[in-house]
Design an enzyme around this catalytic site. Structure first.
Site, PDB file in Angstrom:
ATOM      1  N   CYS A  40       4.176   0.353   0.370  1.00 38.53           N
ATOM      2  CA  CYS A  40       2.770   0.247  -0.042  1.00 38.53           C
ATOM      3  C   CYS A  40       1.868   0.565   1.149  1.00 38.53           C
ATOM      4  CB  CYS A  40       2.503  -1.172  -0.545  1.00 38.53           C
ATOM      5  SG  CYS A  40       0.787  -1.474  -1.036  1.00 38.53           S
ATOM      6  N   SER A  42      -0.649  -0.977   2.099  1.00 37.31           N
ATOM      7  CA  SER A  42      -1.144  -2.175   2.798  1.00 37.31           C
ATOM      8  C   SER A  42      -0.362  -2.473   4.072  1.00 37.31           C
ATOM      9  CB  SER A  42      -1.103  -3.387   1.866  1.00 37.31           C
ATOM     10  OG  SER A  42      -1.955  -3.181   0.762  1.00 37.31           O
ATOM     11  N   HIS A  45      -1.867  -0.681   6.785  1.00 36.24           N
ATOM     12  CA  HIS A  45      -3.096  -1.335   7.270  1.00 36.24           C
ATOM     13  C   HIS A  45      -2.774  -2.355   8.369  1.00 36.24           C
ATOM     14  CE1 HIS A  45      -5.496   0.574   4.252  1.00 36.24           C
ATOM     15  NE2 HIS A  45      -5.162  -0.206   3.246  1.00 36.24           N
ATOM     16  N   HIS A  61       5.965  -6.118   1.547  1.00 37.46           N
ATOM     17  CA  HIS A  61       5.493  -7.163   0.626  1.00 37.46           C
ATOM     18  C   HIS A  61       5.739  -6.746  -0.816  1.00 37.46           C
ATOM     19  CE1 HIS A  61       2.278  -4.252   0.788  1.00 37.46           C
ATOM     20  NE2 HIS A  61       1.910  -4.694  -0.397  1.00 37.46           N
ATOM     21  N   CYS A 167       4.041  -5.413  -6.287  1.00 34.05           N
ATOM     22  CA  CYS A 167       2.672  -5.130  -5.828  1.00 34.05           C
ATOM     23  C   CYS A 167       2.027  -3.964  -6.563  1.00 34.05           C
ATOM     24  CB  CYS A 167       2.620  -4.895  -4.314  1.00 34.05           C
ATOM     25  SG  CYS A 167       0.956  -4.397  -3.766  1.00 34.05           S
TER      26      CYS A 167
HETATM   27  N1  NAD Z   1      -6.321  -5.311  -3.817  1.00 36.74           N
HETATM   28  C1  NAD Z   1      -4.999  -5.431  -3.897  1.00 36.74           C
HETATM   29  O1  NAD Z   1      -4.471  -6.391  -4.454  1.00 36.74           O
HETATM   30  C2  NAD Z   1      -4.155  -4.351  -3.310  1.00 36.74           C
HETATM   31  C3  NAD Z   1      -2.757  -4.382  -3.514  1.00 36.74           C
HETATM   32  C4  NAD Z   1      -2.009  -3.298  -3.048  1.00 36.74           C
HETATM   33  C5  NAD Z   1      -2.614  -2.264  -2.363  1.00 36.74           C
HETATM   34  N2  NAD Z   1      -3.953  -2.310  -2.153  1.00 36.74           N
HETATM   35  C6  NAD Z   1      -4.658  -1.209  -1.463  1.00 36.74           C
HETATM   36  O2  NAD Z   1      -4.794  -0.138  -2.401  1.00 36.74           O
HETATM   37  C7  NAD Z   1      -4.940   1.071  -1.666  1.00 36.74           C
HETATM   38  C8  NAD Z   1      -4.009   2.119  -2.242  1.00 36.74           C
HETATM   39  O3  NAD Z   1      -2.662   1.803  -1.924  1.00 36.74           O
HETATM   40  P1  NAD Z   1      -1.481   2.856  -2.214  1.00 36.74           P
HETATM   41  O4  NAD Z   1      -0.229   2.221  -1.736  1.00 36.74           O
HETATM   42  O5  NAD Z   1      -1.579   3.349  -3.586  1.00 36.74           O
HETATM   43  O6  NAD Z   1      -1.898   4.047  -1.205  1.00 36.74           O
HETATM   44  P2  NAD Z   1      -1.387   5.580  -1.128  1.00 36.74           P
HETATM   45  O7  NAD Z   1      -1.597   6.005   0.267  1.00 36.74           O
HETATM   46  O8  NAD Z   1      -0.030   5.677  -1.722  1.00 36.74           O
HETATM   47  O9  NAD Z   1      -2.373   6.371  -2.121  1.00 36.74           O
HETATM   48  C9  NAD Z   1      -3.705   6.586  -1.824  1.00 36.74           C
HETATM   49  C10 NAD Z   1      -4.158   7.903  -2.493  1.00 36.74           C
HETATM   50  O10 NAD Z   1      -5.571   8.031  -2.319  1.00 36.74           O
HETATM   51  C11 NAD Z   1      -5.864   9.388  -2.153  1.00 36.74           C
HETATM   52  N3  NAD Z   1      -7.204   9.464  -1.572  1.00 36.74           N
HETATM   53  C12 NAD Z   1      -7.601   9.152  -0.310  1.00 36.74           C
HETATM   54  N4  NAD Z   1      -8.937   9.304  -0.185  1.00 36.74           N
HETATM   55  C13 NAD Z   1      -9.406   9.705  -1.398  1.00 36.74           C
HETATM   56  C14 NAD Z   1     -10.706  10.010  -1.929  1.00 36.74           C
HETATM   57  N5  NAD Z   1     -11.795   9.912  -1.170  1.00 36.74           N
HETATM   58  N6  NAD Z   1     -10.805  10.388  -3.232  1.00 36.74           N
HETATM   59  C15 NAD Z   1      -9.714  10.476  -4.022  1.00 36.74           C
HETATM   60  N7  NAD Z   1      -8.454  10.191  -3.564  1.00 36.74           N
HETATM   61  C16 NAD Z   1      -8.313   9.821  -2.285  1.00 36.74           C
HETATM   62  C17 NAD Z   1      -4.737   9.916  -1.304  1.00 36.74           C
HETATM   63  O11 NAD Z   1      -4.600  11.329  -1.412  1.00 36.74           O
HETATM   64  C18 NAD Z   1      -3.539   9.166  -1.913  1.00 36.74           C
HETATM   65  O12 NAD Z   1      -2.938   9.923  -2.952  1.00 36.74           O
HETATM   66  C19 NAD Z   1      -4.686   0.709  -0.202  1.00 36.74           C
HETATM   67  O13 NAD Z   1      -5.915   0.492   0.455  1.00 36.74           O
HETATM   68  C20 NAD Z   1      -3.926  -0.596  -0.308  1.00 36.74           C
HETATM   69  O14 NAD Z   1      -4.018  -1.374   0.855  1.00 36.74           O
HETATM   70  C21 NAD Z   1      -4.731  -3.311  -2.623  1.00 36.74           C
HETATM   71 ZN    ZN Z   2       0.950  -3.633  -1.749  1.00 36.67          ZN
END
Ligand code: NAD
Ligand code: ZN
Ligand code: ZN
Length: 370
Positions: A40, A42, A45, A61, A167
């Site tokens: 993930c 995160s 991060h 996680h 997650c």
């Molecule tokens: N709030 C929660 O409970 C929670 C839980 C898990 C993950 N997250 C967060 O969610 C986010 C996504 O996680 P992930 O594992 O899917 O990430 P990831 O890196 O797999 O996917 C992110 C995607 O966003 C795209 N992207 C980046 N900037 C963009 C923009 N301006 N417009 C359109 N697309 C864009 C990228 O090309 C990529 O495909 C992270 O910030 C992560 O920390 C939050």
């Molecule tokens: Zn996650």
């Protein structure tokens, strides 16, 4: 006991594979042998500092495995049980749990030190204590976790695949279904199609959205989104806005869901502009705590009653959501196997995160060797 794990020793450093000492489970804890762990965003991060934590820390996680030993007082789990680990522990008794908001359980306060609920650490090396991401540490072959983090699942489910339901799947799904409240006939925009966003697409489609517009600059992400329920794809927010305007006859989208890897002021402004009167922007992706990433005209917020909603675990209850999503998977209506792009060994975790940042993966998966 010894275990091999991917750890971060400081902000900005790469993942390091190392051998750690692992204590046996104390009261209310279980020893889990992890089979698989999702990569993930995160955890990245933690490396960049967008999620501030105490170092050193064992990463991971999102994961599933098999209980090998239980500490005193554990009644819900026994050795041999298969579990999906929820990235949020649920105590069941704090005031937020008591009100049915278990994703906001007060145990989340431990996410800075990432020690177990009794305030002590289970991973050690050379006299140093190691935290465990979200109280889990699924990038270790084995970990000792609180029973509050473990959802028992049926033995016949494939642990490799269902690891994602710790997650990315419930977070994305719930971003659409719970936090976004997608209803039949809605128009939903999803910005960022990674492991989280692809499940927002699945959730929105499942909830009956008429239009699901997936926004990502990468063609492979657009293809994945189209396979899993998107009706339209857009390479950027301007193109998405044009589609929204056309398909809603200028009214605006019902929801704009933000699941990009690092949230920016620009993507929030685009999402806010895309929604209709009393529409909802859901912000699930993260930006560092010091960043003022919301800069919006309150004029429009007030007069159009636009809404901005944060979402943790998609706003759902882990011990409810995880089993329900697994039943949907079992019935073939939620796709999980299709989400995994590349499988990695523990030693290749840095490559896995490079691939994530390069946009190669919808979701990368670590498979543990035992
Ligand atoms: N709030 C929660 O409970 C929670 C839980 C898990 C993950 N997250 C967060 O969610 C986010 C996504 O996680 P992930 O594992 O899917 O990430 P990831 O890196 O797999 O996917 C992110 C995607 O966003 C795209 N992207 C980046 N900037 C963009 C923009 N301006 N417009 C359109 N697309 C864009 C990228 O090309 C990529 O495909 C992270 O910030 C992560 O920390 C939050
Ligand atoms: Zn996650
Ligand atoms: Zn609680």
């Amino acid at each position: 006991m010894k275990t091999r794990a991917a750890v971060l020793r400081d902000m900005g450093k790469d993942w390091e594979i190392t051998e750690l000492d692992l204590d046996p489970p104390k009261a209310g804890e279980v020893l889990v042998r992890f089979v698989a762990a999702g990569l993930c965003h995160s955890d990245d991060h933690l490396r960049t500092g967008d999620i501030p934590v105490r170092y050193p820390i064992v990463g991971g996680h999102e994961g599933a495995g098999i209980v090998e030993e239980t500490g005193t007082g554990v009644s819900r789990l026994k050795p041999g049980d298969h579990v999906v680990c929820s990235f949020l522990p649920v105590c069941g008794h704090c005031r937020f749990c008591a009100r049915g908001m278990t994703n906001l359980c007060d145990l989340g306060a431990l996410f800075v030190d990432n020690c177990l609920p009794d305030g002590t650490f289970r991973f050690h090396a050379d006299g140093e204590d190691f935290g465990q991401m979200c109280l889990l540490g699924t990038f270790s072959q084995r970990s000792v976790v609180s029973e509050h983090s473990c959802v028992k699942i049926d033995d016949d489910l494939p642990l490799e695949t269902v690891a994602l339901v710790g997650c990315g799947v419930p977070t994305g799904w719930g971003t659409a279904v719970n936090a976004g409240g997608v209803r039949p006939g809605d128009t939903t925009v999803v910005y960022g199609i990674g492991g989280v966003g692809i499940n927002a697409v699945q959730g929105a489609a499942f909830a009956g959205a008429r239009n699901v517009i997936a926004v990502d600059q990468l063609a492979n992400k657009a293809e994945a989104a189209a396979r899993l329920g998107a009706t339209h794809t857009a390479a950027d927010a301007d193109t998405a806005q044009e589609i929204v305007t056309e398909v809603t006859r200028g009214v605006g989208a019902d929801q704009a869901l933000i699941t990009v890897g690092v949230v920016t002021e620009e993507v929030i402004a685009a999402a806010f502009a895309a929604i209709r009167k009393r529409g909802t922007v859901v912000i699930t992706g993260l930006a560092g705590p010091g960043k003022k990433s919301i800069q919006l005209p309150s004029f429009e917020l007030t007069l159009f009653e636009k809404r901005i909603q944060g979402a943790l675990f998609g706003g759902g209850n882990p011990f409810d959501e995880i089993p329900r999503l697994l039943e949907l998977y079992r019935s073939g209506r939620l796709k999980l196997d299709e989400l995994v792009t590349i499988r990695y060994q523990l030693e290749d975790v840095n490559q896995g995160y490079r691939d994530m940042l390069d946009g190669r993966n919808v979701r990368g998966l670590l498979i543990h060797a035992h």
